[in-house]
Design a protein around this motif. Structure first.
Motif, PDB file in Angstrom:
ATOM      1  N   GLU A 189      -2.047   9.296  -9.986  1.00 44.26           N
ATOM      2  CA  GLU A 189      -2.597   8.175 -10.769  1.00 44.26           C
ATOM      3  C   GLU A 189      -4.100   8.045 -10.530  1.00 44.26           C
ATOM      4  O   GLU A 189      -4.862   7.751 -11.445  1.00 44.26           O
TER       5      GLU A 189
ATOM      6  N   HIS B   7       2.046   6.208  -2.357  1.00 43.91           N
ATOM      7  CA  HIS B   7       0.822   5.419  -2.533  1.00 43.91           C
ATOM      8  C   HIS B   7      -0.222   5.893  -1.522  1.00 43.91           C
ATOM      9  O   HIS B   7       0.123   6.257  -0.391  1.00 43.91           O
TER      10      HIS B   7
ATOM     11  N   ASP C  78     -13.069   5.334   0.489  1.00 43.16           N
ATOM     12  CA  ASP C  78     -11.609   5.305   0.605  1.00 43.16           C
ATOM     13  C   ASP C  78     -10.987   5.473  -0.784  1.00 43.16           C
ATOM     14  O   ASP C  78     -11.689   5.579  -1.790  1.00 43.16           O
ATOM     15  N   LEU C  79      -9.652   5.472  -0.791  1.00 40.07           N
ATOM     16  CA  LEU C  79      -8.935   5.624  -2.062  1.00 40.07           C
ATOM     17  C   LEU C  79      -8.297   4.290  -2.438  1.00 40.07           C
ATOM     18  O   LEU C  79      -8.153   3.412  -1.598  1.00 40.07           O
ATOM     19  N   TYR C  80      -7.892   4.166  -3.692  1.00 40.88           N
ATOM     20  CA  TYR C  80      -7.177   2.948  -4.100  1.00 40.88           C
ATOM     21  C   TYR C  80      -5.793   2.967  -3.457  1.00 40.88           C
ATOM     22  O   TYR C  80      -4.994   3.857  -3.731  1.00 40.88           O
ATOM     23  N   ARG C  81      -5.543   1.966  -2.642  1.00 42.34           N
ATOM     24  CA  ARG C  81      -4.358   1.970  -1.790  1.00 42.34           C
ATOM     25  C   ARG C  81      -3.039   2.012  -2.545  1.00 42.34           C
ATOM     26  O   ARG C  81      -2.079   2.631  -2.123  1.00 42.34           O
ATOM     27  N   ARG C  82      -2.996   1.288  -3.659  1.00 40.46           N
ATOM     28  CA  ARG C  82      -1.703   1.144  -4.332  1.00 40.46           C
ATOM     29  C   ARG C  82      -1.530   2.102  -5.515  1.00 40.46           C
ATOM     30  O   ARG C  82      -0.663   1.922  -6.346  1.00 40.46           O
ATOM     31  N   LEU C  83      -2.396   3.116  -5.572  1.00 47.10           N
ATOM     32  CA  LEU C  83      -2.211   4.164  -6.589  1.00 47.10           C
ATOM     33  C   LEU C  83      -1.703   5.424  -5.900  1.00 47.10           C
ATOM     34  O   LEU C  83      -2.006   5.670  -4.727  1.00 47.10           O
TER      35      LEU C  83
END
Lengths: 406, 241
Positions: free
Chosen positions: B96, B132, B87-92
């Motif tokens: 970013e 995001h 998965d990806l970093y949720r809050r980026l």
């Protein structure tokens, strides 16, 4: 280890934390507003309850045998009492919520005339705050009567009032008001500090370890040319930074609340404020930093054992017990910083911070606590790095203790 | 031409279980090799060993002639790795995220900015670049994931089921990009999937693994000839039966 890589990981973790409103609330807002809110609430509620109890009327049933004595008039001089001269039954009185009874054993006048002690009994359900408080008022009034009767007796035999009081005990409290505050804060503030450092560390530790395992973003990170120690360092710095922010917010909040309370009470702020020397503050900050290192590393190590955010949350309560039990033990009467207690993690820090608040700390004891706190912090960090290096952490599987040992 | 990816007698044992045994294959620059096998065949374990996520219990893996075990940093620097469940970093935001990984790969700043611009353009990320990642659709996330895999311009790309969960349009976009990546940019690509039609369209050669062992390593025609079949799906079933 490359500092630029550690810095990159650290900045990314902090950016994510700053964008998470829930973490911000737990880490910054809650610790900051805790003490002012607590002081305000306790003050307000206490005041309001005391006022309410003062206004509430309590009926005092006075044994008819005391009708011709000064007792009814004396108790009736307090407007919060309603006086009724009537006999009462103790069992029935135990059910009453706003009634107290006073009775006499034997004959009041004859007893006094014979220079005997007349027994007055105050009855009621004193487990109730209202009646317990009023009992103390009645006792105070009767003590005055007792004193005047004693003086009359002494006058009768031509003796001075001091005859019945060979020793006059007077207390001379040499402690400053700040030391009294320090005593109270020294008992409770270390526990709250530990609690907020732990809370600050654990939620971000879960998010960036077990949370990342669950989302498989940790696996992505391990495919980059970054070594495990750099990842640990970056993440650990972020967790410790948030834990430290939480602790400092808690500390600022405490100082702010004490000063605010002193100002509201109209006291001399400089006299009533905390009696912590500059050296004390340095020790305090050092201890807070070291306990943050320990709790941050411990939180990371434990969170890494879990496979998911949900699973790691089930580890929070036992871990919190591990932190809270020594912190509560530090509040127990007689618990002091010794060679033995300085060895116990968390307990040693709580006792040392408590001693700083009381303004009674010694350099060797502080040095010992700092040494062991540092040692435990490094051990926890080593444990975290051992778990982080486990192959199963990389692939998001359950951590294998066999691999950990190997 | 030296191989960009080389699995040399790779083996992995979990306790008593041999997940992978004596698997060897090579992938050269500009080649797309399909890694096939039923669930539990050992595909993901093999790919994880290539990426250095798992240490082999036997054999050795090489990325761009660097031993994954002995020179992990050099090997990983040349590798772009993506599995379907990453998965990806949720809050980026996507930008970013790309910048973060670019910095981890130590791509110089001016080059990283240029690279991010190229990837944002190539994957059509521009329209959602400031959102995001937690707010992106599955297809948008997968585009960002592949862009992340390529942010350091790796010579080797390993994609494990990159089209899983995507609709037909998003899948086609990804497949076309993989083809261009290999054929126009000369990257060596390992492509693992359960969609055999995608393999027929895209791959130069196939590696088939079954019960941890190599069943076939060669072009699609050789797989068909070896099994007397005319379709890759039938040849595959014949080999893993």
């Amino acid at each position: 280890m490359r500092t630029s890589i550690i810095n990159t990981i650290f900045r990314k973790e902090i950016l994510e934390v700053l964008r998470d409103k829930r973490t911000l609330y737990l880490v910054i807002l809650l610790p900051f507003f805790l003490y002012p809110a607590l002081f305000f609430l306790i003050g307000k509620v206490g005041q309001s309850q005391a006022g309410k109890m003062q206004q509430e009327k309590v009926t005092v049933l006075i044994d008819p045998a005391l009708e011709q004595t000064p007792v009814p008039a004396l108790i009736g001089s307090d407007p919060s009492f309603v006086i009724k001269v009537q006999a009462f039954d103790s069992q029935a009185l135990a059910e009453e919520k706003t009634t107290i009874g006073i009775r006499v054993d034997g004959d009041y006048a004859a007893g006094l005339a014979a220079n005997e002690s007349v027994i007055l009994r105050i009855a009621g359900d004193f487990s109730k705050d209202l009646l317990d408080g009023r009992k103390q008022s009645i006792t105070g009034l009767l003590n005055k009567l007792n004193q005047s009767l004693l003086e009359e007796r002494l006058q009768g035999v031509k003796l001075p009032p001091t005859f019945a009081q060979p020793l006059l005990i007077q207390e001379e409290d040499l402690a400053k008001p700040s030391q009294h505050i320090g005593k109270v804060l020294g008992a409770y503030a270390p526990m709250l500090l530990m609690l907020f450092i732990f809370t600050g560390c654990i939620y971000i530790a879960i998010d960036i370890t077990a949370g990342e395992k669950e989302r498989r973003t940790l696996q992505t990170l391990f495919t980059t040319p970054v070594n495990v120690r750099e990842i640990i360092a970056g993440k650990f710095l972020a967790v410790a930074c948030v834990g430290l922010a939480s602790a400092l917010m808690n500390l600022f909040s405490l100082v702010f609340a004490v000063l605010l309370q002193a100002k509201i009470m109209g006291g001399n702020v400089s006299a009533i404020s905390l009696a912590i020397s500059a050296q004390g503050w340095v020790w305090m900050i050092t201890l807070i930093v070291l306990s943050t290192v320990f709790l941050a590393a411990l939180s990371m190590a434990v969170s890494l054992l879990a496979n998911s955010y949900k699973e790691s949350q089930s580890y929070v309560s036992p871990l919190m017990m591990l932190v809270l039990i020594p912190a509560v033990m530090a509040q127990m009467p007689g618990m002091e910083l010794t060679m033995t207690t300085a060895l116990v993690p968390v307990l040693n820090i709580c006792l040392a911070i408590g001693a700083i608040f009381k303004g009674a700390f010694s350099l060797p004891a502080m040095g010992l606590v700092v040494f062991f706190a540092l040692l435990y912090g490094l051990l926890a960090l080593y444990l975290a790095s051992l778990i982080f290096g486990n192959e199963n952490v990389v692939t998001g599987e359950k951590v294998s203790w066999k691999l950990l040992k190997g | 031409m030296p191989a960009s990816i080389e699995a040399r007698n790779l083996g992995k044992r979990f306790g008593e279980v041999h997940a992978v045994q004596e698997v060897s294959f090579e992938v050269h620059p500009g080649e797309i090799v399909g890694l096939l096998g039923p669930n539990g065949a050992g595909k993901t374990t093999t790919l994880r060993m290539l990426a250095g996520l798992l240490a082999p219990t036997a054999g050795e893996a090489f990325i761009n002639q660097h031993s994954v075990q002995k020179e992990p940093q050099l090997a990983r620097r040349a590798l772009g790795f993506l599995t379907g469940d990453m998965d990806l970093y949720r809050r980026l935001t996507p930008v970013e995220l790309l910048a973060y990984f670019g910095q981890l790969y130590e791509v110089p700043q001016p080059e990283l900015r240029r690279r991010i611009d190229e990837l944002v353009e190539a994957f059509g990320i521009g329209e959602f670049k400031d959102k995001h990642c937690e707010k992106l659709s599955t297809g948008q996330k997968q585009r960002v994931s592949i862009a992340r895999t390529l942010v350091h311009d790796p010579a080797v790309v390993v994609l494990d089921e990159p089209t899983t969960g995507l609709d037909i349009m998003a899948s086609e976009f990804i497949l076309q990009f993989i083809r261009r990546m290999a054929k126009e940019n000369g990257k060596a690509v390992i492509f693992s999937t359960h969609h055999l039609d995608e393999v027929e369209r895209l791959c130069d050669r196939v590696v088939i693994i079954h019960k941890g062992r190599l069943q076939h390593h060669g072009d699609i025609d050789s797989a068909l000839a070896a099994t007397n079949q005319t379709r890759l799906a039938d040849a595959f079933f014949e080999m893993v039966r």
